[in-house]
Design a protein around this motif. Structure first.
Motif, PDB file in Angstrom:
ATOM      1  N   SER A  79       6.604   3.289  -2.759  1.00 44.72           N
ATOM      2  CA  SER A  79       5.185   3.016  -1.798  1.00 44.72           C
ATOM      3  C   SER A  79       5.690   1.559  -0.428  1.00 44.72           C
ATOM      4  CB  SER A  79       3.827   2.793  -2.114  1.00 44.72           C
ATOM      5  OG  SER A  79       3.064   2.251  -1.498  1.00 44.72           O
ATOM      6  N   TYR A  80       6.672   1.257   0.241  1.00 46.53           N
ATOM      7  CA  TYR A  80       7.253   0.816   0.868  1.00 46.53           C
ATOM      8  C   TYR A  80       7.487   1.194   2.433  1.00 46.53           C
ATOM      9  CZ  TYR A  80       8.741  -0.580  -4.160  1.00 46.53           C
ATOM     10  OH  TYR A  80       9.247  -0.998  -4.744  1.00 46.53           O
ATOM     11  N   HIS A  81       6.610   0.736   3.036  1.00 44.76           N
ATOM     12  CA  HIS A  81       6.562   1.339   4.549  1.00 44.76           C
ATOM     13  C   HIS A  81       6.568   0.576   5.544  1.00 44.76           C
ATOM     14  CE1 HIS A  81       4.738   5.607   2.825  1.00 44.76           C
ATOM     15  NE2 HIS A  81       4.358   4.400   1.834  1.00 44.76           N
ATOM     16  N   LEU A  82       7.335   0.738   6.649  1.00 46.54           N
ATOM     17  CA  LEU A  82       7.507  -0.259   8.207  1.00 46.54           C
ATOM     18  C   LEU A  82       6.665   0.082   8.721  1.00 46.54           C
ATOM     19  CD1 LEU A  82       9.180  -2.533   8.262  1.00 46.54           C
ATOM     20  CD2 LEU A  82      11.028  -1.385   9.292  1.00 46.54           C
ATOM     21  N   ILE A  83       6.365  -0.827   9.133  1.00 45.97           N
ATOM     22  CA  ILE A  83       4.819  -0.859  10.225  1.00 45.97           C
ATOM     23  C   ILE A  83       5.348  -1.417  11.776  1.00 45.97           C
ATOM     24  CG2 ILE A  83       3.083  -0.907  11.304  1.00 45.97           C
ATOM     25  CD1 ILE A  83       2.668   0.578   9.412  1.00 45.97           C
ATOM     26  N   ASP A  84       6.407  -0.552  12.491  1.00 46.18           N
ATOM     27  CA  ASP A  84       6.703  -1.370  13.757  1.00 46.18           C
ATOM     28  C   ASP A  84       6.430  -0.219  14.698  1.00 46.18           C
ATOM     29  OD1 ASP A  84       9.104  -2.092  15.628  1.00 46.18           O
ATOM     30  OD2 ASP A  84      10.373  -0.634  14.627  1.00 46.18           O
ATOM     31  N   LEU A  85       6.017  -1.553  16.341  1.00 50.63           N
ATOM     32  CA  LEU A  85       5.415  -1.234  17.012  1.00 50.63           C
ATOM     33  C   LEU A  85       6.396  -0.216  18.374  1.00 50.63           C
ATOM     34  CD1 LEU A  85       2.855  -1.824  18.359  1.00 50.63           C
ATOM     35  CD2 LEU A  85       3.300  -4.208  19.237  1.00 50.63           C
ATOM     36  N   GLU A  86       7.916  -0.251  17.602  1.00 46.30           N
ATOM     37  CA  GLU A  86       8.642   0.069  18.314  1.00 46.30           C
ATOM     38  C   GLU A  86       8.716   2.400  18.764  1.00 46.30           C
ATOM     39  OE1 GLU A  86      11.979  -1.166  18.430  1.00 46.30           O
ATOM     40  OE2 GLU A  86      11.331  -2.525  20.373  1.00 46.30           O
ATOM     41  N   ASN A  87       7.908   2.034  17.267  1.00 44.84           N
ATOM     42  CA  ASN A  87       7.756   3.505  16.138  1.00 44.84           C
ATOM     43  C   ASN A  87       6.137   3.657  15.643  1.00 44.84           C
ATOM     44  OD1 ASN A  87       8.099   5.892  15.330  1.00 44.84           O
ATOM     45  ND2 ASN A  87       9.236   4.765  13.082  1.00 44.84           N
ATOM     46  N   PRO A  88       5.115   4.612  17.259  1.00 43.05           N
ATOM     47  CA  PRO A  88       3.967   5.005  16.825  1.00 43.05           C
ATOM     48  C   PRO A  88       3.798   5.683  15.276  1.00 43.05           C
ATOM     49  CG  PRO A  88       4.756   5.368  19.124  1.00 43.05           C
ATOM     50  CD  PRO A  88       5.971   4.876  18.267  1.00 43.05           C
ATOM     51  N   ASN A  89       4.700   6.542  14.952  1.00 40.98           N
ATOM     52  CA  ASN A  89       4.679   7.433  14.097  1.00 40.98           C
ATOM     53  C   ASN A  89       4.417   6.823  12.904  1.00 40.98           C
ATOM     54  OD1 ASN A  89       5.214   9.640  15.599  1.00 40.98           O
ATOM     55  ND2 ASN A  89       7.290  10.015  15.175  1.00 40.98           N
ATOM     56  N   SER A  90       5.273   5.265  12.877  1.00 37.43           N
ATOM     57  CA  SER A  90       4.934   4.461  11.660  1.00 37.43           C
ATOM     58  C   SER A  90       3.974   3.910  11.091  1.00 37.43           C
ATOM     59  CB  SER A  90       5.954   3.080  11.640  1.00 37.43           C
ATOM     60  OG  SER A  90       5.595   2.751  12.434  1.00 37.43           O
ATOM     61  N   PHE A  91       2.721   3.966  12.342  1.00 36.08           N
ATOM     62  CA  PHE A  91       1.707   3.579  12.006  1.00 36.08           C
ATOM     63  C   PHE A  91       0.005   4.347  11.299  1.00 36.08           C
ATOM     64  CE2 PHE A  91       1.428   1.778  16.798  1.00 36.08           C
ATOM     65  CZ  PHE A  91       2.355   1.346  16.044  1.00 36.08           C
ATOM     66  N   GLN A  92       0.957   6.336  11.307  1.00 36.51           N
ATOM     67  CA  GLN A  92       0.039   6.836  10.140  1.00 36.51           C
ATOM     68  C   GLN A  92       1.467   7.133   8.576  1.00 36.51           C
ATOM     69  OE1 GLN A  92      -0.264  10.542  12.211  1.00 36.51           O
ATOM     70  NE2 GLN A  92      -1.561  10.000  13.247  1.00 36.51           N
ATOM     71  N   ILE A  93       0.400   6.842   7.335  1.00 41.12           N
ATOM     72  CA  ILE A  93       1.094   6.710   6.527  1.00 41.12           C
ATOM     73  C   ILE A  93       0.587   7.736   5.409  1.00 41.12           C
ATOM     74  CG2 ILE A  93       1.622   5.275   3.745  1.00 41.12           C
ATOM     75  CD1 ILE A  93       1.823   2.870   6.144  1.00 41.12           C
ATOM     76  N   PRO A  94       0.955   8.746   5.354  1.00 45.36           N
ATOM     77  CA  PRO A  94       0.681   9.733   4.225  1.00 45.36           C
ATOM     78  C   PRO A  94       0.266   9.310   2.858  1.00 45.36           C
ATOM     79  CG  PRO A  94       2.774  10.785   5.702  1.00 45.36           C
ATOM     80  CD  PRO A  94       2.213   9.430   5.617  1.00 45.36           C
ATOM     81  N   LEU A  95      -0.557   9.827   2.443  1.00 46.87           N
ATOM     82  CA  LEU A  95      -1.437   9.069   0.821  1.00 46.87           C
ATOM     83  C   LEU A  95      -1.228  10.363   0.079  1.00 46.87           C
ATOM     84  CD1 LEU A  95      -3.716   6.582   1.558  1.00 46.87           C
ATOM     85  CD2 LEU A  95      -1.551   6.260   1.198  1.00 46.87           C
ATOM     86  N   THR A  96      -1.953  11.267   0.193  1.00 53.37           N
ATOM     87  CA  THR A  96      -2.486  12.392  -1.430  1.00 53.37           C
ATOM     88  C   THR A  96      -3.117  13.477  -0.083  1.00 53.37           C
ATOM     89  OG1 THR A  96      -3.023  12.624  -3.470  1.00 53.37           O
ATOM     90  CG2 THR A  96      -3.674  10.709  -1.854  1.00 53.37           C
ATOM     91  N   LYS A  97      -3.193  14.214  -1.580  1.00 54.62           N
ATOM     92  CA  LYS A  97      -3.863  15.260  -0.857  1.00 54.62           C
ATOM     93  C   LYS A  97      -6.142  15.185  -0.308  1.00 54.62           C
ATOM     94  CE  LYS A  97      -5.012  20.580  -1.825  1.00 54.62           C
ATOM     95  NZ  LYS A  97      -4.769  21.530  -2.966  1.00 54.62           N
ATOM     96  N   LYS A  98      -6.245  15.512  -0.027  1.00 53.67           N
ATOM     97  CA  LYS A  98      -7.925  14.941  -0.044  1.00 53.67           C
ATOM     98  C   LYS A  98      -8.792  16.056  -0.315  1.00 53.67           C
ATOM     99  CE  LYS A  98      -8.099  14.289   5.396  1.00 53.67           C
ATOM    100  NZ  LYS A  98      -8.614  15.189   6.469  1.00 53.67           N
ATOM    101  N   ASN A  99      -9.269  14.601  -1.829  1.00 55.04           N
ATOM    102  CA  ASN A  99     -10.772  15.672  -2.473  1.00 55.04           C
ATOM    103  C   ASN A  99     -12.146  15.540  -1.756  1.00 55.04           C
ATOM    104  OD1 ASN A  99     -11.135  12.750  -3.751  1.00 55.04           O
ATOM    105  ND2 ASN A  99      -8.514  13.633  -3.783  1.00 55.04           N
ATOM    106  N   ASP A 100     -13.021  15.555  -2.807  1.00 57.83           N
ATOM    107  CA  ASP A 100     -14.245  15.246  -2.705  1.00 57.83           C
ATOM    108  C   ASP A 100     -14.876  14.364  -3.084  1.00 57.83           C
ATOM    109  OD1 ASP A 100     -14.619  17.632  -1.347  1.00 57.83           O
ATOM    110  OD2 ASP A 100     -14.834  18.580  -3.107  1.00 57.83           O
ATOM    111  N   LYS A 101     -13.917  13.661  -3.840  1.00 58.03           N
ATOM    112  CA  LYS A 101     -14.242  12.034  -4.351  1.00 58.03           C
ATOM    113  C   LYS A 101     -14.436  10.419  -3.292  1.00 58.03           C
ATOM    114  CE  LYS A 101     -11.112  12.661  -7.892  1.00 58.03           C
ATOM    115  NZ  LYS A 101     -10.121  11.919  -8.918  1.00 58.03           N
TER     116      LYS A 101
END
Length: 230
Positions: A79-101
């Protein structure tokens, strides 16, 4: 393969991509300056009446953890993610499958932990070519903010804040814990307000921090205040 078959395959792959994307819980970041979206090379006015123009805004988000109300926990691997204002794709971090919890808390670090910092040059968002690695003696830069302001009595009125450090007493990583109280069928939205950083520093006196130390620790405390749950 005929053109018709290629088009059918393209439609199928596109459908599968969006289906998987909509089925994945994400941590979404939005970088602002007060109430306005932060844009590089655009002038903003701070609460101290300084005019600032940012040319770089990057920060590391790591060790993301989701705690559910039923006491179960999801911890993202690698779990290492670089948020970079030059790269809008970096703003979204996929985590896990959605559930009802029901999500109770989201936890993450701002920066890179000491173990990873001493592991040597790594790949992906930890690749030194990303411009966020000092050297093994100093480790990773947790947050980098660069730009210029007439308030800075420096060459080209530049300011440079490279905030990091993994050795005590200058361990600059910061943990954020947010109480979420929402269904895991919804994405988690986190804001980053850069105006808070400039509201707490005097650019005429503090405009260049490039190494771990006492001032970097103070700036790390300030940077942690920039993050909020939307």
């Amino acid at each position: 393969m005929t053109k018709k078959n290629w088009l059918a395959l393209l439609v199928l792959f596109t459908f599968q991509f969006y289906a998987q994307s909509n089925d994945t819980l994400r941590l979404n970041f939005k970088v602002n300056f007060d109430k306005f979206p932060l844009e590089l090379n655009k002038k903003f006015i701070t609460t101290k009446k300084d005019t600032v123009t940012l040319t770089t805004f990057k920060c590391y988000i790591s060790n993301i953890e989701i705690q559910y109300s039923d006491k179960t926990v999801f911890k993202q691997k690698n779990s290492y993610h670089l948020i970079d204002l030059e790269n809008p794709n970096s703003f979204q971090i996929p985590l896990t499958k959605k559930n009802d919890k029901q999500i109770a808390r989201v936890i993450f670090n701002i920066g890179i932990d000491s173990l990873t910092s001493t592991a040597g040059a790594l790949s992906g968002d930890l690749d030194p070519t990303k411009g966020m690695y000092w050297a093994w003696q100093s480790g990773y830069i947790n947050m980098k903010i660069e730009g210029n302001s007439p308030s800075c009595n420096t060459r080209k009125n530049e300011f440079q804040f490279h905030i990091g450090g993994y050795l005590q007493p200058y361990y600059a990583i910061r943990k954020k814990v947010f109480t979420v109280n929402q269904s895991a069928t919804k994405h988690i939205n986190i804001g980053i307000d850069a105006s808070i950083f400039f509201a707490e520093i005097n650019l005429a006196k503090t405009n260049s921090v490039m190494i771990p130390g006492k001032i970097a620790m103070e700036l790390a405390d300030i940077s942690a205040k920039m993050f909020y749950l939307e």
